[in-house]
Design a protein around this motif. Structure first.
Motif, short mmCIF file in Angstrom:
data_model
loop_
_atom_site.label_atom_id
_atom_site.label_comp_id
_atom_site.label_asym_id
_atom_site.label_seq_id
_atom_site.Cartn_x
_atom_site.Cartn_y
_atom_site.Cartn_z
N HIS A 153 121.89 44.71 5.19
CA HIS A 153 121.51 46.02 4.65
C HIS A 153 121.89 47.11 5.33
O HIS A 153 122.35 47.37 6.53
CB HIS A 153 120.05 45.81 5.10
N CYS B 213 121.47 38.76 5.40
CA CYS B 213 122.08 39.87 6.30
C CYS B 213 122.29 39.44 7.51
O CYS B 213 121.66 38.62 8.50
CB CYS B 213 120.74 40.94 6.05
N CYS C 36 120.02 48.24 8.16
CA CYS C 36 120.18 47.44 9.12
C CYS C 36 121.60 47.66 10.06
O CYS C 36 121.39 47.79 11.42
CB CYS C 36 120.35 45.75 9.01
N CYS D 299 119.26 40.99 10.02
CA CYS D 299 117.71 40.45 9.94
C CYS D 299 117.47 39.31 9.03
O CYS D 299 116.43 38.77 9.28
CB CYS D 299 117.14 41.72 9.11
ZN LIG Z 1 118.99 43.33 7.34
#
Ligand SMILES: [Zn+2]
Length: 85
Positions: A55, A37, A58, A40
Motif C-alpha cells: 500500500h 502488502c 504503508c 501489513c
Molecule cells: Zn499495507
C-alpha cells in the motif's frame, strides 16, 4: 523503613515521524492482480518501486520510520520504538 523514592525521568515521547509522500500515479505502481502488502498483509493492487505489493500509505510509513531511525542513529541515540502500522 523505606528509602525515599527518587524521581524517575519521564520517558521520552516518541519522535514524530517525518512526512513522506510518494508519487505512485505511474502505471508501474499498479497491477491487475491483488497480492498481500509486504508491510501489513492486506491485499492490494499497488506495487512499490521494487515491484513488490505494498500500500502507498504503508510504504510511506516504512520510509518515514527508516528516516527517523537513521536520524536517531546519526544523533547517537537508540532508535525509538515506532508503530509500523
Ligand atoms: Zn499495507
Amino acid at each position: 523503613m523505606s528509602s525515599p523514592r527518587r524521581a524517575q525521568p519521564e520517558p521520552a515521547a516518541p519522535a514524530a515521524l517525518p512526512e513522506v509522500h510518494l508519487d505512485w500515479r505511474g502505471p508501474q505502481h499498479w497491477s491487475d492482480r491483488a497480492r498481500e502488502c509486504r508491510h501489513c498483509g492486506v491485499t492490494t493492487p499497488l506495487r512499490d518501486d521494487e515491484g513488490k505489493p505494498a500500500h502507498k500509505v504503508c510504504a510511506e510509513r516504512a520510509l518515514a520510520a527508516q528516516q527517523a531511525d537513521l536520524a536517531d542513529r546519526y544523533r547517537g541515540a537508540a532508535p525509538a520504538a515506532r508503530a509500523q502500522r
